[in-house]
Design a protein around this motif. Structure first.
Motif, PDB file in Angstrom:
ATOM      1  N   TYR A  33     -36.835 -44.856 -21.998  1.00 43.04           N
ATOM      2  CA  TYR A  33     -38.295 -44.995 -22.072  1.00 43.04           C
ATOM      3  C   TYR A  33     -38.668 -46.340 -22.691  1.00 43.04           C
ATOM      4  CZ  TYR A  33     -43.083 -43.812 -23.540  1.00 43.04           C
ATOM      5  OH  TYR A  33     -44.448 -43.806 -23.762  1.00 43.04           O
ATOM      6  N   ARG A  44     -36.976 -42.505 -14.352  1.00 42.69           N
ATOM      7  CA  ARG A  44     -38.387 -42.192 -14.112  1.00 42.69           C
ATOM      8  C   ARG A  44     -38.772 -40.878 -14.788  1.00 42.69           C
ATOM      9  NH1 ARG A  44     -38.059 -42.441  -9.088  1.00 42.69           N
ATOM     10  NH2 ARG A  44     -37.886 -40.224  -8.552  1.00 42.69           N
ATOM     11  N   GLN A  45     -37.941 -39.872 -14.675  1.00 42.42           N
ATOM     12  CA  GLN A  45     -38.240 -38.581 -15.280  1.00 42.42           C
ATOM     13  C   GLN A  45     -38.249 -38.665 -16.803  1.00 42.42           C
ATOM     14  OE1 GLN A  45     -35.350 -35.910 -13.574  1.00 42.42           O
ATOM     15  NE2 GLN A  45     -36.645 -35.415 -11.806  1.00 42.42           N
ATOM     16  N   GLN A  84     -41.545 -40.381 -17.854  1.00 44.62           N
ATOM     17  CA  GLN A  84     -42.698 -39.502 -17.652  1.00 44.62           C
ATOM     18  C   GLN A  84     -42.689 -38.335 -18.639  1.00 44.62           C
ATOM     19  OE1 GLN A  84     -42.320 -38.441 -13.522  1.00 44.62           O
ATOM     20  NE2 GLN A  84     -43.206 -40.376 -12.771  1.00 44.62           N
ATOM     21  N   LYS A 130     -34.324 -41.873 -10.374  1.00 41.66           N
ATOM     22  CA  LYS A 130     -34.927 -40.591 -10.707  1.00 41.66           C
ATOM     23  C   LYS A 130     -34.769 -40.253 -12.187  1.00 41.66           C
ATOM     24  CE  LYS A 130     -34.788 -35.683  -9.453  1.00 41.66           C
ATOM     25  NZ  LYS A 130     -34.170 -34.667  -8.568  1.00 41.66           N
ATOM     26  N   THR A 138     -38.163 -51.537 -10.402  1.00 37.65           N
ATOM     27  CA  THR A 138     -39.146 -50.524 -10.045  1.00 37.65           C
ATOM     28  C   THR A 138     -38.581 -49.148 -10.365  1.00 37.65           C
ATOM     29  OG1 THR A 138     -40.438 -49.543  -8.250  1.00 37.65           O
ATOM     30  CG2 THR A 138     -38.279 -50.471  -7.673  1.00 37.65           C
ATOM     31  N   LEU A 139     -39.462 -48.213 -10.658  1.00 40.28           N
ATOM     32  CA  LEU A 139     -39.054 -46.838 -10.921  1.00 40.28           C
ATOM     33  C   LEU A 139     -39.048 -45.985  -9.663  1.00 40.28           C
ATOM     34  CD1 LEU A 139     -40.889 -46.088 -14.296  1.00 40.28           C
ATOM     35  CD2 LEU A 139     -38.465 -46.567 -13.948  1.00 40.28           C
ATOM     36  N   GLU A 140     -39.407 -46.565  -8.549  1.00 42.33           N
ATOM     37  CA  GLU A 140     -39.455 -45.817  -7.294  1.00 42.33           C
ATOM     38  C   GLU A 140     -38.054 -45.605  -6.743  1.00 42.33           C
ATOM     39  OE1 GLU A 140     -42.235 -44.540  -6.259  1.00 42.33           O
ATOM     40  OE2 GLU A 140     -43.362 -45.525  -7.872  1.00 42.33           O
ATOM     41  N   VAL A 166     -37.948 -49.266 -20.253  1.00 43.63           N
ATOM     42  CA  VAL A 166     -38.980 -49.381 -19.226  1.00 43.63           C
ATOM     43  C   VAL A 166     -40.209 -50.087 -19.793  1.00 43.63           C
ATOM     44  CG1 VAL A 166     -40.587 -48.071 -17.785  1.00 43.63           C
ATOM     45  CG2 VAL A 166     -38.190 -47.381 -17.923  1.00 43.63           C
TER      46      VAL A 166
END
Length: 475
Positions: free
Chosen positions: A349, A244-245, A248, A241, A234-236, A352
């Motif tokens: 990226y 995830r950044q 995004q 961080k 999970t990216l949570e 993911v």
């Protein structure tokens, strides 16, 4: 010395090199005679004397076997003293050259792939649960089947290996039905012993450590493989961080990531990926042996996945090359080519995107890069005297050969993977230096690796005399 230790030499020599020692010795004798005659010709010409071929031949053989040639042939001086010794030195070198061939281990000759590769691919597809299993299908590896007279993939165990300078480097654990691994390895070791090869397993998992020890083998920590559990990823959370950044940020800038099976790629896609890899390598050859494929589309079909990253204009800026392990429903990363202008975070990226695609298609694991001796380099072990000494030595080797050691560990760590230790399996401690040198040459980590590999590393001139019947060929 050889006579007194004759009982140490109990193996038959390589039948393909039966006449090599004699050919080498005779060749050096012939070269010595040519050298002797040519030297006498120059000597007598410079001295203003006439030259006779018969006398020169006789003087050469007499200098070689009996003593210095008669003064009628040579003038007095230093030449008459050193000339006979140069002849004997050349013949002595020829004798040593021949003896080396006489007592050398067997030469390995890769058999023509043909149906052999299809058979090995079927064994891997049926029993290859380990993440390194697909990499046993590289073109530069030979395949040992156990039992060797079997024609049914459901009963066969495969060991992928390559002999480099007398060291048989085995690529990962044996691949086959559960419970057959140690029997196949024992048979393989017996074959290596009969040919004078040292045997070592590179990248062995911890599943068979007890079996290796029962065979009298030793194990040495080699490094850690990062494995992502697909269902738990999970990216949570704060720990994810950075990943995830990165994902995004690239998505906002218009970058895209498209996972596709090799069978789904058209001609233009394949050409684009090939061109990008060529640019990425910049004239260098691919590294890797145990944990990487040797070329794009080596597995092809549904056994290879490409996660293609494109910029806002649609141009390919990087991709992941991933091998499929059907038997365990897992994926194993092979390479991550990218253009130099690619933005930071592109690989994260793409990973993911690979995890999301794997979850949708029912895969359980994604194996990332292998980080050699990572725990020693990063200090994640008890700081003993020997660990500190090993760390200093490894840092020197890293700088000397420009190796990506702790860098891979740091990159993998950001995905919070499960760490799978890998081991080097060998027999005697005194062979470790030779084994490590051969393994690094096979991985192409050394600047002179191609010299150690030899010119025929990728050649397969020998055709197999065995017919391999696959499951699909049987009624």
């Amino acid at each position: 010395l050889l006579l007194t230790r004759r009982h140490d030499f109990v193996l038959f020599g390589d039948p393909t090199t039966r006449y090599t020692p004699l050919i080498r010795f005779v060749s050096m004798v012939a070269l010595t005679v040519v050298y002797g005659v040519f030297t006498l010709f120059i000597y007598r010409s410079e001295a203003g004397l006439t030259f006779h071929l018969g006398l020169a031949l006789r003087a050469t053989f007499r200098s070689l076997i009996i003593s210095a040639p008669p003064q009628a042939t040579l003038l007095s001086g230093e030449f008459a003293e050193w000339f006979p010794w140069t002849l004997r030195l050349l013949v002595g070198f020829g004798a040593m050259w021949g003896v080396l061939a006489w007592f050398a281990p067997w030469h390995q000759r890769l058999e023509d792939e043909g149906s052999r590769f299809a058979y090995a691919k079927e064994v891997v597809g049926r029993w290859g649960t380990d993440s390194l299993a697909p990499f046993t299908l590289r073109k530069d590896k030979a395949h040992f089947f156990f039992p060797d007279d079997s024609v049914v993939a459901t009963e066969t165990t495969l060991i992928a290996f390559r002999v480099l300078r007398g060291v048989a480097i085995v690529s990962g654990d044996p691949v086959g039905p559960k419970g057959s691994e140690m029997a196949s390895l024992a048979s393989f070791l017996e074959m290596c012993d009969s040919k004078g090869w040292l045997a070592a397993i590179i990248g062995a998992s911890d599943r068979h450590l007890d079996g290796y020890h029962e065979l009298g083998l030793r194990t040495l920590y080699q490094g850690d493989e990062a494995v992502i559990d697909i269902d738990d990823f999970t990216l949570e959370g704060g720990a994810m961080k950075s990943v995830r950044q990165a994902a995004q940020r690239l998505a906002r800038k218009g970058y895209s990531a498209a996972p596709q099976l090799a069978s789904q790629l058209d001609k233009s896609d394949r050409e684009a990926l090939t061109a990008l890899e060529t640019q990425w390598l910049a004239g260098q050859k691919r590294k890797g042996f145990v944990m990487e494929l040797d070329s794009l589309f080596r597995l092809d079909g549904d056994e290879e996945v490409f996660v293609i990253g494109r910029d806002p204009s649609g141009a390919v800026v990087g991709f992941l090359e991933i091998a499929v392990c059907p038997a365990s429903r897992s994926l194993s990363l092979s390479s991550m080519p990218r253009v130099r202008e690619a933005p930071n975070g592109l690989n994260a990226y793409l990973i993911v995107a690979a995890v999301n695609w794997a979850r949708e298609h029912g895969f359980r694991e994604l194996s990332l890069n292998f980080a050699p001796v990572a725990r020693l380099l990063t200090g994640d072990v008890n700081p003993t005297f020997w660990s500190r000494l090993a760390r200093r030595a490894l840092l020197i080797i890293k700088r000397l050969f420009h190796l990506q050691l702790d860098n891979l560990y740091v990159f993998n760590r950001q995905f919070l993977p499960r760490w799978q230790p890998r081991y080097l399996v060998f027999r005697r401690r005194r062979d470790l230096g030779r084994i490590i040198l051969a393994a690094m040459a096979a991985e192409r980590y050394l600047p002179f690796a191609d010299v150690l590999r030899g010119r025929n590393w990728d050649a397969r001139p020998v055709r197999s005399k065995i017919s391999y019947t696959t499951i699909s060929d049987q009624p």
